[in-house]
Scaffold this motif. Structure first.
Motif, PDB file in Angstrom:
ATOM      1  N   ILE A 205     -95.325 -16.704  -8.839  1.00 34.53           N
ATOM      2  CA  ILE A 205     -93.944 -17.191  -8.617  1.00 34.53           C
ATOM      3  C   ILE A 205     -93.117 -17.302  -9.967  1.00 34.53           C
ATOM      4  O   ILE A 205     -91.816 -16.802  -9.754  1.00 34.53           O
TER       5      ILE A 205
ATOM      6  N   PHE B 186     -81.925 -29.599  -5.802  1.00 33.54           N
ATOM      7  CA  PHE B 186     -82.585 -29.647  -7.118  1.00 33.54           C
ATOM      8  C   PHE B 186     -81.858 -29.838  -8.323  1.00 33.54           C
ATOM      9  O   PHE B 186     -82.083 -30.338  -9.142  1.00 33.54           O
TER      10      PHE B 186
ATOM     11  N   LEU C 175     -93.551 -22.534  -2.316  1.00 32.45           N
ATOM     12  CA  LEU C 175     -92.597 -23.326  -3.347  1.00 32.45           C
ATOM     13  C   LEU C 175     -91.725 -23.646  -2.495  1.00 32.45           C
ATOM     14  O   LEU C 175     -91.144 -24.819  -2.943  1.00 32.45           O
TER      15      LEU C 175
ATOM     16  N   ILE D 122     -84.283 -15.290 -13.428  1.00 31.41           N
ATOM     17  CA  ILE D 122     -83.002 -15.989 -13.316  1.00 31.41           C
ATOM     18  C   ILE D 122     -82.331 -16.224 -14.474  1.00 31.41           C
ATOM     19  O   ILE D 122     -82.771 -16.725 -15.589  1.00 31.41           O
TER      20      ILE D 122
ATOM     21  N   LEU E 227     -91.059 -27.943  -2.906  1.00 33.08           N
ATOM     22  CA  LEU E 227     -89.618 -28.566  -3.477  1.00 33.08           C
ATOM     23  C   LEU E 227     -89.017 -29.193  -2.336  1.00 33.08           C
ATOM     24  O   LEU E 227     -88.508 -30.144  -2.822  1.00 33.08           O
TER      25      LEU E 227
ATOM     26  N   GLU F 121     -71.263 -26.780 -10.295  1.00 32.31           N
ATOM     27  CA  GLU F 121     -71.788 -25.707 -11.245  1.00 32.31           C
ATOM     28  C   GLU F 121     -73.075 -24.760 -10.487  1.00 32.31           C
ATOM     29  O   GLU F 121     -73.744 -24.002 -11.265  1.00 32.31           O
TER      30      GLU F 121
ATOM     31  N   ILE G 230     -76.192 -20.316  -9.572  1.00 27.28           N
ATOM     32  CA  ILE G 230     -77.636 -20.234  -9.881  1.00 27.28           C
ATOM     33  C   ILE G 230     -78.162 -20.184  -8.463  1.00 27.28           C
ATOM     34  O   ILE G 230     -79.200 -19.654  -8.531  1.00 27.28           O
TER      35      ILE G 230
ATOM     36  N   ILE H 136     -86.062 -16.152  -4.275  1.00 28.73           N
ATOM     37  CA  ILE H 136     -87.557 -16.153  -4.549  1.00 28.73           C
ATOM     38  C   ILE H 136     -88.307 -16.195  -3.584  1.00 28.73           C
ATOM     39  O   ILE H 136     -88.027 -16.869  -2.487  1.00 28.73           O
ATOM     40  N   ARG H 137     -89.639 -15.572  -3.542  1.00 29.45           N
ATOM     41  CA  ARG H 137     -90.256 -15.454  -2.249  1.00 29.45           C
ATOM     42  C   ARG H 137     -91.655 -16.077  -2.430  1.00 29.45           C
ATOM     43  O   ARG H 137     -92.335 -15.759  -3.214  1.00 29.45           O
ATOM     44  N   SER H 138     -91.621 -17.241  -1.593  1.00 27.53           N
ATOM     45  CA  SER H 138     -92.747 -18.125  -1.694  1.00 27.53           C
ATOM     46  C   SER H 138     -92.615 -19.281  -0.743  1.00 27.53           C
ATOM     47  O   SER H 138     -91.852 -20.087  -1.113  1.00 27.53           O
TER      48      SER H 138
ATOM     49  N   PHE I 210     -98.676 -27.312  -7.871  1.00 25.69           N
ATOM     50  CA  PHE I 210     -99.404 -26.264  -7.734  1.00 25.69           C
ATOM     51  C   PHE I 210    -100.554 -26.256  -8.455  1.00 25.69           C
ATOM     52  O   PHE I 210    -100.740 -26.928  -9.654  1.00 25.69           O
TER      53      PHE I 210
ATOM     54  N   GLN J 104     -78.900 -17.136  -7.079  1.00 25.70           N
ATOM     55  CA  GLN J 104     -80.230 -16.342  -7.358  1.00 25.70           C
ATOM     56  C   GLN J 104     -81.412 -16.776  -7.174  1.00 25.70           C
ATOM     57  O   GLN J 104     -82.408 -16.187  -6.591  1.00 25.70           O
ATOM     58  N   LEU J 105     -81.579 -18.274  -6.790  1.00 26.26           N
ATOM     59  CA  LEU J 105     -82.905 -18.876  -6.890  1.00 26.26           C
ATOM     60  C   LEU J 105     -83.363 -18.608  -5.374  1.00 26.26           C
ATOM     61  O   LEU J 105     -84.428 -18.712  -4.853  1.00 26.26           O
TER      62      LEU J 105
ATOM     63  N   TRP K 122     -82.220 -25.441  -3.529  1.00 29.77           N
ATOM     64  CA  TRP K 122     -82.201 -25.314  -4.901  1.00 29.77           C
ATOM     65  C   TRP K 122     -80.932 -26.200  -5.378  1.00 29.77           C
ATOM     66  O   TRP K 122     -80.851 -26.700  -6.496  1.00 29.77           O
TER      67      TRP K 122
ATOM     68  N   GLN L 222     -91.461 -14.095 -10.663  1.00 31.35           N
ATOM     69  CA  GLN L 222     -89.874 -14.028 -10.071  1.00 31.35           C
ATOM     70  C   GLN L 222     -88.955 -15.070 -10.933  1.00 31.35           C
ATOM     71  O   GLN L 222     -87.603 -14.447 -11.090  1.00 31.35           O
TER      72      GLN L 222
ATOM     73  N   LEU M  19     -94.477 -29.730  -8.883  1.00 32.08           N
ATOM     74  CA  LEU M  19     -94.488 -29.530  -7.487  1.00 32.08           C
ATOM     75  C   LEU M  19     -96.024 -29.484  -7.289  1.00 32.08           C
ATOM     76  O   LEU M  19     -96.465 -28.724  -6.164  1.00 32.08           O
TER      77      LEU M  19
END
Lengths: 222, 222
Positions: free
Chosen positions: A102, B87, B114, A109, B118, B98, B102, B109-111, A94, B105-106, B84, A105, A92
């Motif tokens: 990040i 991804f 990001l 998961i 992504l 599946e 997941i 994420i705070r950003s 960064f 949860q993802l 996500w 966090q 990504l």
DNA sequence: TGTATTTTTTAGTCTTATCTAAAAATATTT
DNA sequence: AAATATTTTTAGATAAGACTAAAAAATACA
């Protein structure tokens, strides 16, 4: 009996693991409180909880250390943290100074398959963007030979940067600014006793480094 | 005054957004409780909190609906969830059955960086692996023309699968097993009135679909 | 050895998000 | 419209994880 842990619990485990590694002695309540940026009383509470879950051994007034299971837990979290940092930098785009928060966090998961597929997607990296070893699926870590601090090197020695002992954004940006990154080749050109600073050659230029900086750069002799 | 929300709050906002879309009417406490798999009393509490944060409008006994700001919040979470999922399927080789848990949860994420990186890494996808539109950075969603349920099609019509109205693993695995995926081309060959089942041709074979199945497959006429 | 200082623990409180049980408001039915 | 049923809210409890203030244990030191 795979315990499900809260993020807070995982963070404590990780902190205990890392503090223990530094001193090889039981981790005191106060040290842990400082690391976690919380109060000693909160730590006592948490440590009792984690000891009930048999993730650590705790003796009142004597501090705590992880059990084998606690260690496995810590390594799983560290694995995830470092894989995500690698993903953020490699895929990504960064900067290495931006990824820590990040990854803090993302490391929580819960999905073994996710972690393992990510590992595969990144081609099973052995080290993260800061040079720290990434535990594999079984918690195994590659051991590196003969690394030392840049500040320990003799005059005229040549070395390659393989890691940093301080991942703070300000330090990492400092390194960026001076074109120091993992893999950078350095030659020690001068050392000043009075303040332990040094001058190093890199990319055909001379750079002056304070003792504070050179002691946080991990290198390998070439 | 960008409020920081807990995961639980974000999940409520998302649920309210989706329930509202289904009925275009205020979301009742009970419906929300059922969706969130919790008790009505918990919902009342949470809805009061969220209304204090002006993310929704709440009238006692009358249900709630999101404010503009609440809607923006919902769209941000949905954006992350669908990016996500994309991804996981595109890059990490997960099956489309599946990825939901997941991504649940993802998505928390705070950003902002990001999320946007992504998005770029995935080449700004417009739809996720289930055919649902992915909101862009500004919350805009691509509107699709003339989609309908497979169950609504006439005999001999040809259509392409563009989405599913049910993302449950069991349904998705059912589709996988019968080689139905996004982009699959179908021709309606037979319809049976008595149970609303149908036979469709795909990949030169004939497949029989129950009404339950065909009503959950979203298609576009070709 | 006894006092002072530091460290650690205990006790009690707070907040968030949940629950159960009971009360109140709304909706439905006769 | 009254009686019944359903929905929703209130009140009070619990658990995790934090806090403050005070007590207790360990350590330092004179």
């Amino acid at each position: 009996m795979e315990e499900i842990l809260t993020q807070s619990e995982e963070n404590y485990i990780k902190a205990i693991f890392s503090l223990y590694q530094q001193t090889n002695a039981p981790v005191s309540t106060n040290d842990l409180a400082e690391r976690m940026e919380t109060k000693a009383s909160s730590v006592t509470d948490m440590v009792r909880r984690l000891s009930e879950k048999s993730l650590l051994l705790y003796t009142k007034y004597k501090g705590c250390e992880l059990t084998k299971e606690g260690e496995r837990t810590a390594l799983k979290t560290i694995r995830k943290h470092r894989l995500w940092e690698t993903f953020l930098v490699e895929k990504l785009k960064f900067g290495w100074d931006e990824v820590h928060d990040i990854a803090e966090q993302l490391e929580h998961i819960r999905s073994v398959k996710l972690t393992d597929q990510l590992d595969a997607f990144l081609d099973f990296p052995k080290f993260d963007p800061h040079g720290d070893a990434i535990p594999d699926k079984n918690g195994e870590i590659v051991q590196r030979e003969k690394s030392c601090k840049l500040s320990d090197l003799e005059l005229e020695s040549e070395a390659i940067v393989i890691g940093v002992a301080d991942g703070s954004p300000s330090f990492l940006r400092y390194l960026d600014k001076h074109q120091i990154t993992l893999g950078t080749k350095l030659v020690i050109k001068e050392r000043f006793e009075f303040d332990d600073s040094m001058e190093v050659e890199l990319n055909d230029t001379i750079l002056s480094l304070s003792s504070a900086a050179s002691s946080k750069i991990t290198v390998q002799l070439v």
